[in-house]
Scaffold this active site. Structure first.
Site, short mmCIF file in Angstrom:
data_model
loop_
_atom_site.label_atom_id
_atom_site.label_comp_id
_atom_site.label_asym_id
_atom_site.label_seq_id
_atom_site.Cartn_x
_atom_site.Cartn_y
_atom_site.Cartn_z
N ARG A 191 1.18 -1.32 0.38
CA ARG A 191 0.11 0.17 0.25
C ARG A 191 0.66 1.31 -0.26
O ARG A 191 1.95 1.58 0.69
CB ARG A 191 -1.10 0.09 0.85
CG ARG A 191 -2.09 -0.55 1.24
CD ARG A 191 -3.06 -1.22 0.25
NE ARG A 191 -4.20 -1.22 -0.59
CZ ARG A 191 -4.22 -2.35 -1.03
NH1 ARG A 191 -3.41 -2.49 -1.32
NH2 ARG A 191 -5.08 -3.02 -0.73
N ASP B 162 4.41 -0.95 -6.91
CA ASP B 162 3.46 -0.88 -7.38
C ASP B 162 1.88 -0.24 -6.91
O ASP B 162 0.45 -0.07 -7.56
CB ASP B 162 2.45 -2.60 -7.39
CG ASP B 162 1.82 -2.97 -7.69
OD1 ASP B 162 1.67 -2.44 -9.41
OD2 ASP B 162 0.68 -3.48 -7.39
N GLU C 153 -2.80 7.34 -5.38
CA GLU C 153 -2.39 7.18 -6.07
C GLU C 153 -4.26 7.24 -7.27
O GLU C 153 -4.48 6.80 -8.35
CB GLU C 153 -2.00 5.34 -6.33
CG GLU C 153 -2.71 4.49 -5.74
CD GLU C 153 -2.47 2.66 -5.25
OE1 GLU C 153 -1.23 2.67 -5.12
OE2 GLU C 153 -3.67 1.78 -6.00
N HIS D 86 -0.21 -0.80 -10.02
CA HIS D 86 -1.84 -1.30 -8.58
C HIS D 86 -1.89 -2.31 -9.72
O HIS D 86 -3.07 -3.07 -9.66
CB HIS D 86 -2.54 -1.02 -8.57
CG HIS D 86 -2.61 -1.17 -7.02
ND1 HIS D 86 -3.15 -0.47 -5.51
CD2 HIS D 86 -2.88 -2.72 -6.45
CE1 HIS D 86 -3.31 -1.21 -4.99
NE2 HIS D 86 -3.02 -2.57 -5.39
C1 COI Z 1 -6.18 -6.02 -3.08
O1 COI Z 1 -6.47 -6.87 -3.51
O2 COI Z 1 -5.77 -5.48 -2.04
C2 COI Z 1 -5.67 -4.97 -4.30
O3 COI Z 1 -4.36 -4.35 -3.70
C3 COI Z 1 -5.42 -4.99 -5.61
C4 COI Z 1 -6.26 -3.91 -6.14
C5 COI Z 1 -7.42 -4.83 -7.05
C6 COI Z 1 -7.67 -3.57 -5.19
#
Ligand code: COI
Length: 331
Positions: free
Chosen positions: A235, A259, A264, A296
């Site tokens: 995160r 990522d 973001e 991401h």
């Molecule tokens: C998660 O699964 O928490 C991710 O970071 C993926 C994203 C599609 C929110």
């Protein structure tokens, strides 16, 4: 029974339609729009919704859903840091996430980024793109000679440990909750400070809970080895971007892969190629030869996307059948 799914992308649509065919007792409709307090109205007449994390799900969103009679929400993703859980409780929501859609998707991505940075392939790729085929000074380091510190030994951190052990790296780990396998292997160090002190590379795999906010900051960076490499596929909120940029400028951090980014939302998953880029700090990072950024997409594999849709719809259905799916959140 009727489920309404928000934010369905083209790559998710066939999986969702297939699930619908296999569950003829359920009507599944969808939109590509994200859930907000305004788009909550689209769920009127449905029994449950299906979402993924992108925008904050605020009190206003839960209230708007509740006004439509919706109290069941299955999330297709892992992170729950966008939820106002107090409001969810106030409006009697049942919520699930999808905690194990494919730990390998993110773990592989982190391992690849880490290895690329130690071997300096982003810099070599840039040279080759410019037809500069000289070797020096872009010399790499071997993964088997690196100590890699894994912060967070949940599902993703544990898969990453196995991958790195395949390279022959010495892996050390820190987590306030110990996993028995990792414990047996003797990988835990007793403090984050020790992990910072000993690691050539550090990979973050902890949630964005308040105690982890900006855990990578001026003070923690100062405790790290000189020329450390950091990977953040968890995160954005875990890293203080100003401190990171200072660390990259001074050379204390030799390279960084990410990522995620703390600001973001509204920037990632959009095409900025012919537009003014909206965030100068993010641009600063992208423009560096020793920074690797993905928007991401660490999770974004066919296996993961399919599991996210299927498992979250299964969770919706369990709730609708009066059961408690294993992935139901306790709050
Ligand atoms: C998660 O699964 O928490 C991710 O970071 C993926 C994203 C599609 C929110």
């Amino acid at each position: 029974m009727k489920i309404f799914a928000y934010g369905i992308r083209l790559d998710e649509q066939p999986v969702l339609e297939q699930w619908g065919k296999e569950h003829s007792e359920v009507t599944v409709d969808f939109t590509d729009q994200l859930l907000t307090d305004k788009s909550a109205a689209m769920a009127k007449g449905y029994d449950a919704i299906n979402v993924y994390q992108q925008l904050p799900y605020s009190r206003a969103t839960f209230e708007a859903l509740s006004n439509q009679g919706i109290h069941i929400m299955a999330m297709r993703n892992i992170g729950i840091d966008n939820l106002d859980l107090k409001a969810a409780k106030e409006f009697n929501f049942k919520i699930s996430n999808t905690p194990a859609y494919s730990p390998n998707s993110v773990a592989e991505h982190a391992a690849i980024q880490m290895a690329r940075l130690f071997r300096r392939t982003p810099e070599m790729d840039a040279k080759v793109q410019n037809y500069d085929l000289r070797w020096a000074p872009t010399i790499g380091k071997e993964m088997r000679q690196q100590t890699i510190g894994i912060i967070g030994t949940g599902r993703i951190g544990r898969v990453l440990i196995k991958i790195l052990q395949g390279f022959g790296s010495k892996v050390i780990a820190y987590d306030c909750y110990h996993n028995s396998e990792i414990e047996k292997e003797g990988l835990y160090v007793d403090s984050l400070d020790n992990l910072y002190r000993l690691s050539d590379g550090i990979s973050l795999h902890v949630p964005a809970v308040s105690k982890n906010f900006h855990m990578i900051n001026d003070a923690s960076i100062a405790k790290m080895k000189d020329h450390v490499i950091i990977v953040n596929d968890s995160r954005g909120e875990l890293v203080d971007t100003d401190a990171l940029i200072k660390g990259l400028d001074s050379g204390k951090i030799s390279a960084f892969a990410t990522d995620v980014y703390e600001k973001e939302v509204g920037i990632f998953n959009k095409d900025w190629s012919n537009k003014t880029f909206p965030d100068s700090r993010l641009k600063n990072l992208i423009d560096r030869p020793n920074v690797l950024l993905t928007p991401h997409t660490a999770f974004y594999t066919e296996t993961a996307v399919s599991a996210m849709v299927n498992e979250s719809l299964n969770a919706d259905l369990s709730f609708l059948n009066g059961k408690q799916p294993a992935s139901a959140l306790k709050f």
